[in-house]
Motif scaffolding. Sequence first.
Motif, PDB file in Angstrom:
ATOM      1  N   ILE A  97       0.867  -1.187   0.000  1.00  0.00           N
ATOM      2  CA  ILE A  97       0.000   0.000   0.000  1.00  0.00           C
ATOM      3  C   ILE A  97       0.903   1.236   0.000  1.00  0.00           C
ATOM      4  CG2 ILE A  97      -1.845   1.236   1.215  1.00  0.00           C
ATOM      5  CD1 ILE A  97      -2.709  -1.510   0.300  1.00  0.00           C
ATOM      6  N   PHE A  98       0.614   2.138  -0.921  1.00  0.00           N
ATOM      7  CA  PHE A  98       1.450   3.336  -1.085  1.00  0.00           C
ATOM      8  C   PHE A  98       0.655   4.583  -0.703  1.00  0.00           C
ATOM      9  CE2 PHE A  98       2.816   6.744  -4.143  1.00  0.00           C
ATOM     10  CZ  PHE A  98       4.051   6.994  -3.558  1.00  0.00           C
ATOM     11  N   ASN A  99       1.280   5.465   0.061  1.00  0.00           N
ATOM     12  CA  ASN A  99       0.652   6.744   0.430  1.00  0.00           C
ATOM     13  C   ASN A  99       1.014   7.786  -0.628  1.00  0.00           C
ATOM     14  OD1 ASN A  99      -0.187   9.146   1.521  1.00  0.00           O
ATOM     15  ND2 ASN A  99       1.066   9.017   3.374  1.00  0.00           N
ATOM     16  N   ASN A 100       0.008   8.161  -1.398  1.00  0.00           N
ATOM     17  CA  ASN A 100       0.248   9.079  -2.526  1.00  0.00           C
ATOM     18  C   ASN A 100       0.140  10.547  -2.124  1.00  0.00           C
ATOM     19  OD1 ASN A 100       0.784   9.591  -5.253  1.00  0.00           O
ATOM     20  ND2 ASN A 100      -1.384   9.829  -5.723  1.00  0.00           N
ATOM     21  N   SER A 101       0.148  10.805  -0.826  1.00  0.00           N
ATOM     22  CA  SER A 101       0.031  12.207  -0.404  1.00  0.00           C
ATOM     23  C   SER A 101       1.334  12.644   0.249  1.00  0.00           C
ATOM     24  CB  SER A 101      -1.111  12.361   0.592  1.00  0.00           C
ATOM     25  OG  SER A 101      -0.717  11.861   1.851  1.00  0.00           O
ATOM     26  N   ASN A 102       1.372  13.908   0.621  1.00  0.00           N
ATOM     27  CA  ASN A 102       2.550  14.433   1.303  1.00  0.00           C
ATOM     28  C   ASN A 102       2.303  14.598   2.800  1.00  0.00           C
ATOM     29  OD1 ASN A 102       4.506  14.778  -0.874  1.00  0.00           O
ATOM     30  ND2 ASN A 102       2.993  16.187  -1.705  1.00  0.00           N
ATOM     31  N   GLY A 103       1.347  13.841   3.309  1.00  0.00           N
ATOM     32  CA  GLY A 103       1.088  13.850   4.751  1.00  0.00           C
ATOM     33  C   GLY A 103       0.934  12.414   5.230  1.00  0.00           C
ATOM     34  N   THR A 104       1.050  12.194   6.529  1.00  0.00           N
ATOM     35  CA  THR A 104       0.890  10.845   7.074  1.00  0.00           C
ATOM     36  C   THR A 104      -0.587  10.445   7.026  1.00  0.00           C
ATOM     37  OG1 THR A 104       2.798  11.120   8.494  1.00  0.00           O
ATOM     38  CG2 THR A 104       1.202   9.450   9.156  1.00  0.00           C
ATOM     39  N   VAL A 105      -0.841   9.200   6.649  1.00  0.00           N
ATOM     40  CA  VAL A 105      -2.226   8.716   6.549  1.00  0.00           C
ATOM     41  C   VAL A 105      -2.398   7.505   7.471  1.00  0.00           C
ATOM     42  CG1 VAL A 105      -3.943   7.661   5.034  1.00  0.00           C
ATOM     43  CG2 VAL A 105      -2.503   9.509   4.179  1.00  0.00           C
ATOM     44  N   LYS A 106      -3.477   7.549   8.269  1.00  0.00           N
ATOM     45  CA  LYS A 106      -3.796   6.392   9.114  1.00  0.00           C
ATOM     46  C   LYS A 106      -4.725   5.472   8.332  1.00  0.00           C
ATOM     47  CE  LYS A 106      -3.200   8.715  13.497  1.00  0.00           C
ATOM     48  NZ  LYS A 106      -3.774   9.176  14.739  1.00  0.00           N
ATOM     49  N   PHE A 107      -4.387   4.198   8.299  1.00  0.00           N
ATOM     50  CA  PHE A 107      -5.234   3.284   7.523  1.00  0.00           C
ATOM     51  C   PHE A 107      -5.897   2.228   8.402  1.00  0.00           C
ATOM     52  CE2 PHE A 107      -2.127  -0.080   7.710  1.00  0.00           C
ATOM     53  CZ  PHE A 107      -0.901   0.580   7.709  1.00  0.00           C
ATOM     54  N   GLY A 108      -5.727   2.329   9.724  1.00  0.00           N
ATOM     55  CA  GLY A 108      -6.411   1.406  10.632  1.00  0.00           C
ATOM     56  C   GLY A 108      -7.914   1.529  10.438  1.00  0.00           C
ATOM     57  N   GLY A 109      -8.600   0.403  10.365  1.00  0.00           N
ATOM     58  CA  GLY A 109     -10.048   0.433  10.153  1.00  0.00           C
ATOM     59  C   GLY A 109     -10.435   0.208   8.708  1.00  0.00           C
ATOM     60  N   CYS A 110      -9.471   0.332   7.799  1.00  0.00           N
ATOM     61  CA  CYS A 110      -9.772   0.070   6.385  1.00  0.00           C
ATOM     62  C   CYS A 110      -9.822  -1.440   6.144  1.00  0.00           C
ATOM     63  CB  CYS A 110      -8.711   0.713   5.488  1.00  0.00           C
ATOM     64  SG  CYS A 110      -8.744   2.501   5.548  1.00  0.00           S
ATOM     65  N   TYR A 111     -10.160  -1.813   4.929  1.00  0.00           N
ATOM     66  CA  TYR A 111     -10.306  -3.234   4.600  1.00  0.00           C
ATOM     67  C   TYR A 111      -9.497  -3.575   3.356  1.00  0.00           C
ATOM     68  CZ  TYR A 111     -14.371  -2.833   7.661  1.00  0.00           C
ATOM     69  OH  TYR A 111     -15.192  -2.592   8.729  1.00  0.00           O
ATOM     70  N   LEU A 112      -9.053  -4.828   3.301  1.00  0.00           N
ATOM     71  CA  LEU A 112      -8.438  -5.371   2.090  1.00  0.00           C
ATOM     72  C   LEU A 112      -9.257  -6.600   1.688  1.00  0.00           C
ATOM     73  CD1 LEU A 112      -4.604  -5.238   2.862  1.00  0.00           C
ATOM     74  CD2 LEU A 112      -5.728  -4.164   0.909  1.00  0.00           C
ATOM     75  N   THR A 113      -9.439  -6.754   0.407  1.00  0.00           N
ATOM     76  CA  THR A 113     -10.205  -7.925  -0.025  1.00  0.00           C
ATOM     77  C   THR A 113      -9.823  -8.323  -1.452  1.00  0.00           C
ATOM     78  OG1 THR A 113     -12.430  -8.808  -0.354  1.00  0.00           O
ATOM     79  CG2 THR A 113     -12.129  -6.484  -0.846  1.00  0.00           C
ATOM     80  N   ASP A 114     -10.092  -9.567  -1.763  1.00  0.00           N
ATOM     81  CA  ASP A 114      -9.917 -10.010  -3.151  1.00  0.00           C
ATOM     82  C   ASP A 114     -11.276 -10.408  -3.732  1.00  0.00           C
ATOM     83  OD1 ASP A 114     -10.387 -12.235  -1.611  1.00  0.00           O
ATOM     84  OD2 ASP A 114      -8.848 -13.485  -2.554  1.00  0.00           O
ATOM     85  N   ASP A 115     -12.341 -10.005  -3.025  1.00  0.00           N
ATOM     86  CA  ASP A 115     -13.686 -10.399  -3.416  1.00  0.00           C
ATOM     87  C   ASP A 115     -14.595  -9.165  -3.447  1.00  0.00           C
ATOM     88  OD1 ASP A 115     -16.142 -11.476  -3.765  1.00  0.00           O
ATOM     89  OD2 ASP A 115     -16.064 -12.848  -2.041  1.00  0.00           O
ATOM     90  N   ALA A 116     -15.014  -8.797  -4.656  1.00  0.00           N
ATOM     91  CA  ALA A 116     -15.825  -7.580  -4.795  1.00  0.00           C
ATOM     92  C   ALA A 116     -17.176  -7.712  -4.086  1.00  0.00           C
ATOM     93  CB  ALA A 116     -16.050  -7.268  -6.271  1.00  0.00           C
ATOM     94  N   SER A 117     -17.613  -8.951  -3.854  1.00  0.00           N
ATOM     95  CA  SER A 117     -18.899  -9.129  -3.171  1.00  0.00           C
ATOM     96  C   SER A 117     -18.731  -9.167  -1.651  1.00  0.00           C
ATOM     97  CB  SER A 117     -19.560 -10.429  -3.647  1.00  0.00           C
ATOM     98  OG  SER A 117     -18.723 -11.519  -3.319  1.00  0.00           O
ATOM     99  N   ASN A 118     -17.508  -9.165  -1.199  1.00  0.00           N
ATOM    100  CA  ASN A 118     -17.250  -9.153   0.246  1.00  0.00           C
ATOM    101  C   ASN A 118     -16.138  -8.131   0.525  1.00  0.00           C
ATOM    102  OD1 ASN A 118     -16.868  -9.634   2.932  1.00  0.00           O
ATOM    103  ND2 ASN A 118     -15.911 -11.657   2.673  1.00  0.00           N
ATOM    104  N   LEU A 119     -16.555  -6.879   0.601  1.00  0.00           N
ATOM    105  CA  LEU A 119     -15.546  -5.815   0.721  1.00  0.00           C
ATOM    106  C   LEU A 119     -14.919  -5.746   2.114  1.00  0.00           C
ATOM    107  CD1 LEU A 119     -17.233  -2.905  -1.315  1.00  0.00           C
ATOM    108  CD2 LEU A 119     -15.414  -4.461  -2.042  1.00  0.00           C
ATOM    109  N   LYS A 120     -15.511  -6.450   3.069  1.00  0.00           N
ATOM    110  CA  LYS A 120     -14.969  -6.395   4.439  1.00  0.00           C
ATOM    111  C   LYS A 120     -14.200  -7.662   4.784  1.00  0.00           C
ATOM    112  CE  LYS A 120     -18.537  -3.358   6.347  1.00  0.00           C
ATOM    113  NZ  LYS A 120     -19.570  -3.210   7.389  1.00  0.00           N
TER     114      LYS A 120
END
Lengths: 302, 380
Positions: free
Chosen positions: A54-77
């Motif tokens: 995962i790459f941060n494309n901004s010039n500030g720190t980004v918190k990503f806790g609480g986000c989700y990763l998935t390989d299934d479009a029908s199960n985004l969580k």
Amino acid sequence: MKHPRHIIISLLAGFAALAAGAQNPSDLRIGEVLCENTSGLVDGFGNRNGWIEIFNNSNGTVKFGGCYLTDDASNLKKYHIPSSDRSTQVGPRQSIVFYAGGNASLGTYYTNFTVEKGESVYLVSNDGRTIIDRMDIPTDLPADKSIAKIPVGIKEMDFEVRVNDKPSPGSYNGDVDAKTKSEIIKEKDPHGWVLTLISVMVVFSALLILAFIFGWIGRWNGKGKVKPAPKAKGKVPDEIAAAISLALRQELGGEVYAAIALALDDYLGTGVHDAESFFITIVPSQNGNWNDKTQTFRQLPR
Amino acid sequence: MNTVIESLKQFWFFTGFANCTWQNLTMILIGIIFITIAIKKDWEPLLLVPIGFGMIIGNIPMFPGLNIGVYEDGSVLNTLYQGVKQGWYPPLIFLGIGAMTDFSALISQPRLLLIGAAAQMGIFGAYLLALAFGFDPNQAGAIGIIGGADGPTAIFLSSKLAPDLMGAIAVSAYSYMALVPVIQRPIMLALTTKEERLIRMPKPRQVSQREKIIFPIVGFLLTAFIVPSGLPLLGMLFFGNLLKESGVTRRLAETARGPLIDVVTILIGLTVGASTQADKFLTGSSIKIFLLGLLSFVIATTCGVLFVKFWNLFLKGDRKINPLIGNAGVSAVPDSARVSETVGRESDPDNHLLMHAMGPNVAGVIGSAVAAGILLGFLG
């Protein structure tokens, strides 16, 4: 909200709130994905798994806790990145790696799914609905090669997706051997004449434009906008003198006398006072005895 | 008894006497010279006293690892030094400069802005020379900015382009700023004729409050759009000036030009001085930087004076400019303008050039910030 001032302040506050939220998970990108890892990155348990960067494309720190990763479009969580883990933040233009070994019990950075060729990987916002970014993995992706988003353009904020022969988990996907600006200048302009010429032109242009603008503003201002300062005549008109005389007969404070004196001084143009000062200092009369310590003495009792 | 002797030995190893080197003593001596010059000659005392004392602080020989040195993470000095390293202090100083600068002299005669631009040749002349001396372009840019005669700008740019050279660059910039009367006077006299020195300039026109308010806004918009990389310096400079001129933010303006700038000046002077630790400062590069710094001041003064002489070829009558205000294009405010006044009155005691020289002088502040932005954009 009836008063226009309230509306303006509300709008400004709204803009400020938008600006404050500029660095958020929407700035994250799936930078690189590798499926078949036979000779590359080893995880903390000595295993070689596929991984997702995962790459941060901004010039500030980004918190990503609480986000989700998935390989299934029908199960985004599918895989919830723990928000309680304080390490779940990524610095400006930095990357972090998730090991896609299928066993989430190993830690925050281990997903509960593996990545396979022909699939898509999704990064989902912490609302569980908004897809922030996706990466489609080619079906013919060779082993130990990754599919990567390479930053392009002068600002390096846009990306080009291509197969990366030299996977770079956790580091910048661009040209790692890229030269610094200083090195490029050293090659292209070793004696510095070009940079000097351009810089001098820019400095002169900037100040020349400013000079023109203020020359113009000065002329415009001089055409009736500003009344010329009254010229010293050495004599105050009779009606003004009478008004001053009347005012001075009243029991007015020292500030009023000082203001009259300054106004007269300005009008007659006989002296100079500092127009930048924000206050007038009135020195009490040296003859005054209100704060004289001797006034507080009293006779000792006998 | 052995324990006592061992403890005393251990104590001895921690003292400055045991860790002292000739380099430390040299730097302490330089610090004392700075303080002496500031007190006895009254040359830039507000800066040379903190820098001089900072040099002494930074060069007290010590046992490494006590977490007190300016380069040791988390130490008090290191924490204060972050303002220099990260470039927080210079913009705050620019805020104060903006709040105390009266741009009236410039607004009344905007053409004088060009003298401020001409004097920036000192920066680029020193850049070319630094490249010839073998410095890398980023280092050359940081060294060149000494020619702007602007301490905060020099610190800001060197912290971004060449942090390793920052101590030498800052000390060089402030030293030569203190020596402005000594450096500029002979150049001005050598480059001008008696006739030129007698030129009288017309009295500047009165500037309205409206113009004074418009100036920081338009000035900022224009310069920041041309050189966005100069934003921290330009933004704070013009913001400070708007606080002063708006007339409705008196308390903010007074804080910016009073307590705030005083506090930051103390911190920047002390920490820059402390950063000149002998092992990092006493190098061949520092000697080159001092030489280049001197040359940059000479080039800036020369270009400013020659530019006015050249310009005068196209001006007639009372439009002519006294070339003695050419030196004031370097942004050592108000010292270089004061030099114009002093040298001018040597030729004609009734010819007061100070108010005219203040125009290019404050233009130099803007010019050096723009130049710093350009160098940062190209080399940062």
